[in-house]
Design an enzyme around this catalytic site. Structure first.
Site, PDB file in Angstrom:
ATOM      1  N   GLU A 186      42.434  43.497  42.274  1.00 37.57           N
ATOM      2  CA  GLU A 186      43.786  42.907  42.231  1.00 37.57           C
ATOM      3  C   GLU A 186      44.272  42.780  40.790  1.00 37.57           C
ATOM      4  OE1 GLU A 186      43.718  39.108  44.223  1.00 37.57           O
ATOM      5  OE2 GLU A 186      43.052  40.019  46.111  1.00 37.57           O
ATOM      6  N   SER A 237      29.731  57.719  31.790  1.00 35.37           N
ATOM      7  CA  SER A 237      30.571  58.328  32.829  1.00 35.37           C
ATOM      8  C   SER A 237      30.099  59.644  33.430  1.00 35.37           C
ATOM      9  CB  SER A 237      31.986  58.547  32.302  1.00 35.37           C
ATOM     10  OG  SER A 237      32.534  57.354  31.822  1.00 35.37           O
ATOM     11  N   HIS A 259      37.936  55.550  45.523  1.00 37.79           N
ATOM     12  CA  HIS A 259      36.965  55.944  44.497  1.00 37.79           C
ATOM     13  C   HIS A 259      37.096  55.026  43.282  1.00 37.79           C
ATOM     14  CE1 HIS A 259      34.765  58.239  41.558  1.00 37.79           C
ATOM     15  NE2 HIS A 259      35.847  58.310  40.813  1.00 37.79           N
ATOM     16  N   SER A 260      38.332  54.772  42.879  1.00 40.23           N
ATOM     17  CA  SER A 260      38.595  53.870  41.755  1.00 40.23           C
ATOM     18  C   SER A 260      40.038  53.432  41.871  1.00 40.23           C
ATOM     19  CB  SER A 260      38.373  54.593  40.426  1.00 40.23           C
ATOM     20  OG  SER A 260      39.435  55.524  40.221  1.00 40.23           O
TER      21      SER A 260
END
Lengths: 483, 371
Positions: A160, A246, A375-376
């Site tokens: 959020e 990453s 996913h993101s």
């Protein structure tokens, strides 16, 4: 089948040319080569195969004629081969002895049955009969449960916050709380973690506070990463959790290297590395598993097979029976586990850890689960999968609800506790974000430190030049970055 | 001197004789006492041996480093001395063993990873750049990577495009890495020891053709505590008319070019860079301020090469001192051909360096007019 048919023609030519060899084969191996694997001739191409040519269908005729012609050569060949071990149908090649077969059979690309999945709790949170699992005390179970709830709440609130523009990016692990927490609970603080990026629960279990998570996401001065990484790239030496990197699957061979180091130290600890179904396609996955087996490294590979790699479903990611069979292919002991079953995941990880350390070997756990979230924050998964599917896994297959039913069933938890916990965690999180937002950003010198162990002269010069520039043009410099 | 040179050239093949005669010059110039000679191969081997002996965390990993004694015999004898735990033969997976080395370094060991040639490091470059180079920074100092990546770099002889690429410029562009390129045995010993002891990841670019070459080494160099500083270039030959910078095999070529130039009255100063990252800008600039002319020499491809960086550095720091445009001598902008005649044209030769120095000294017509 059609391919086989073409091959068979070549083989009969081969047969004609090599009677002696076939004679030999027939002396030692009574079962005919081209036999009833082809029980479904209808599956083959064209009408040729409805009435199989005689040379294929009737093996005795085939070998009968061959044998009469080749008996002499066959006997000669047999004499050469006669070392008294007719019963040992074994061949000696580099790599060891292997039994041979004169039955040409290709291993099928898929077994008739998939590797079964280990679970202990059914969907209603009841213990399944005749199970084997590691017993858990009330204290441990409640710690696990509340950690799962905390993880879920943290994910929701940070997500959020990203949507509100307070943090730039976030990756949730909704739906995978059981894998995160259970596997972490089964380890000791000395075990070294190299995660992918969907395992903050492991760090949470180890004592990383909500404030520390918030600091990292906001990249402030208190962030252990000195504000250098995107959100969710946590890392903490004191928690033995290597900083998230990453590129996908690079942590896998690195985990093997770290395990090698542990092995040389003779420590009572192992390395645990996590990756997703998508990560198993990377070259690093192959190299890591292969090496781990060869080096006998004490490493546990935990695959969160959650069905999706951004928008790529597993059916487009690989054609094997998941990842568990790949473990075996590399000579690694493997298990498939219901990743949404907290008890099963915990038990399997405990057992894997014992094996890894006591036997100094790698172990693979494939935890089946579902990626409920996107996913993101840069992804909207409703674009490539149905909302119904997501909803189904979010509600009826929720690992937290399932574990809760078991915990409730034991009389260890109730609705009041639930409300209290969720309220408390939510409040803590909101407070943590507020505090983190107010903390200063890292100071200017943190731009230049840690590139090398000691700052090189060119960076010292550059920092000095930057400071001079700031002095001359203070109005161009952001006010919230301490100089 | 001239007579001796002439004799040597007549006797052997090109490389062997020219470098041997150069080392003879070297011996007579700089070392008056009876200097011991050591090949670069032995220099590297002894450096590895001594560092492994001094620190039990150091270990060697790569293809063929153990039983085979090293593809180029650099790790000869190490398996026997230190055992398979510290001299690890790997399956064929550069990505694999590089990743494993990085992971081991994360956890406190000091790996020396050998690439059979740096051409194969391409299959592992993600681990070198994204993990080894950047981890200390990204983790804010929590993860240090005391790893060394070493192996032959650049051209050999007749090995074609995929075995002749020079990666000095590639690795040197990445912050977080240190990149070293030894030339002589002294360089090899001192820089490899420095690399192994350094807490940062180091890319150590050797040269296959130099492995067999002998150089004189003093007692100081042979001592096990010998170490060269990273980031300092060496002035191999002093001069006052033109500065020639080079690294690895090109240092030898540049020294021979300097000999030829000396006969024509041009005194060239030859700088052996030793360290590509960090680049010793101060030594280079001090030299250019003295000579006012610069020729950079490298085997690698021209675009974005080491010479380009040196030229920019000199323009930034010593523009007013330049009396002529900087000359860049590099390999040809083509994948290396195999045929011997074509290969020769694809890499700098001594004559190219001589011509460039003359152009910088305005002793011959500039390139543009010729074309």
């Amino acid at each position: 089948m059609a391919i086989w048919f073409r091959k068979s023609i070549k083989i009969t030519h081969y047969l004609k040319a090599n009677r002696a060899l076939w004679g030999l084969v027939n002396q030692t191996c009574r079962s005919p080569c081209f036999h009833s694997n082809f029980s479904s001739p209808g599956s083959l191409n064209g009408e040729n195969y409805r009435n199989p040519p005689s040379f294929l269908g009737n093996s005795t005729t085939l070998y009968g004629s061959r044998r009469f012609e080749s008996v002499k050569a066959g006997r000669q060949a047999e004499l050469q081969y006669d070392d008294g071990c007719h019963q040992d149908q074994a061949l000696d090649f580099p790599g060891g002895t292997v039994a041979f077969t004169s039955e040409m059979r290709f291993i099928p690309e898929a077994s008739r049955e998939r590797i079964p999945c280990y679970r202990v709790l059914d969907d209603n949170g009841n213990l399944i009969m005749h199970n084997s699992y590691v017993e858990m005390s009330k204290e441990d179970a409640l710690k696990m449960y509340s950690s799962m709830v905390t993880l879920q709440t943290m994910d929701t609130i940070f997500y959020e916050a990203q949507r509100q523009g307070r943090i730039s990016f976030y990756v949730t692990s909704i739906g995978e709380e059981a894998i995160n927490i259970s596997s972490a609970a089964a380890l000791t603080p000395e075990d070294v973690i190299l995660a992918q990026y969907r395992e903050p629960g492991v760090l949470l279990w180890r004592g990383f506070t909500l404030q520390e998570f918030a600091n990292q996401c906001l990249g402030n001065k208190a962030d252990y990463g000195k504000g250098r990484q995107m959100p969710i790239h946590y890392g903490s030496n004191k928690h033995n959790y290597f900083t998230i990197s990453s590129p996908i699957a690079t942590q896998l061979p690195q985990a093997v290297g770290a395990a090698y180091s542990l092995k040389m130290d003779g420590k009572d600890a192992c390395v645990v590395t996590y990756f997703g179904d998508g990560g198993s396609s990377e070259g690093d996955f192959h190299a890591a598993l292969n090496f781990a087996a060869v080096m006998e490294a004490p490493v546990i590979f935990i695959c969160r097979n959650n069905g999706w790699a951004i928008s790529t479903p597993t059916s487009e990611q690989f054609r094997s029976d998941g990842i568990v069979v790949k473990g075996q292919a590399y000579g690694i002991r493997s298990i498939r586990v219901d990743g949404n079953d907290a008890l099963a995941a915990y038990s399997a990880t405990r057992a894997a850890r014992e094996m890894a350390i006591n036997e100094q070997r790698p172990v693979l756990i494939e935890a089946l689960t579902y990626r409920v979230g996107h996913h993101s924050t840069s992804d909207d998964s409703t674009k490539y999968r149905s909302v119904n599917e997501i909803d189904h896994w979010k509600t009826s297959r929720d690992p937290i609800a399932r574990f809760r039913r078991w915990v409730d069933g034991n009389g260890w938890w109730n609705d009041k506790d639930e409300l209290e916990l969720r309220g408390k965690v939510r409040k803590q999180l909101l407070h943590a974000i507020q505090v983190a937002e107010k903390v200063e950003k890292p100071q200017l010198s943190d731009l230049f430190t840690d590139v090398y162990a000691n700052m090189p002269s060119n960076l010292i010069e550059q920092e000095e030049a930057l400071r001079q520039s700031i002095k001359r043009h203070p109005q161009d410099y952001p006010s919230d970055v301490p100089v | 001197m001239l007579g001796i040179l002439g004799k040597r050239v007549a006797r052997g093949g090109i490389y062997a004789s020219t470098i041997r005669s150069q080392s003879f010059l070297f011996a007579s110039k700089n070392y008056s006492s009876t200097a011991k000679e050591m090949t670069v191969r032995d220099a590297l081997n002894s450096a590895l041996d001594e560092e492994m002996s001094a620190d039990p965390k150091v270990f060697v990993m790569g293809e063929e480093v153990g039983e085979y004694q090293g593809a180029y015999k650099i790790s000869k004898g190490l398996l026997e001395k230190y055992g398979p735990d510290r001299v690890v033969d790997t399956p064929i997976t550069e990505a694999g063993f590089t990743g494993i080395g990085v992971g081991a370094a994360y956890h406190g060991l000091k790996p020396v990873i050998e690439f059979m040639t740096f051409n194969f490091s391409m299959q592992a470059i993600d681990h070198i750049i994204n993990s080894a180079a950047k981890s200390n920074y990204m983790s804010a100092g929590q993860i240090s990577v005391p790893i060394v990546f070493r192996g032959p770099n650049g051209a050999a002889a007749g090995v074609g495009a995929q075995h002749s690429h020079c990666y000095a410029a590639w690795y040197s562009s990445c912050p977080g890495l240190k990149v070293l390129a030894p030339y002589s045995s002294e360089d090899a010993r001192g820089l490899l020891k420095a690399a192994i002891r350094d807490p940062d990841p180091v890319v150590f670019l050797e040269n296959e053709l130099l492995y067999g070459e002998s150089f004189p080494v003093s007692a100081e160099v042979l001592d096990s505590s010998f170490c060269l500083p990273i980031g300092k270039a060496k002035i191999e030959r002093e001069g006052k008319d033109v500065t020639i910078t080079a690294f690895s095999k090109m240092v030898g070529f540049s020294l021979q070019a300097a000999e030829i130039l000396a006969k024509e009255g041009i005194s060239a100063e030859v700088i052996n860079l030793r360290s590509i990252r960090p680049l010793d800008r101060s030594t280079i600039n001090a030299s250019v301020r003295k000579t006012n002319r610069l020729v950079t020499v490298e085997e690698g491809f021209p675009q974005h090469g080491v010479g380009a960086e040196i030229c920019a550095s000199v323009v930034e720091d010593s523009f007013e001192y330049l009396d002529a445009p900087v000359e860049r001598i590099t390999g040809s902008d083509v994948p290396t051909p195999y045929a011997a005649n074509l290969e020769r044209m694809a890499f700098p030769q001594i004559e190219d360096i001589v011509r460039a120095a003359k152009r910088a000294c305005h002793r011959s017509v500039p390139m543009a007019a010729v074309a």
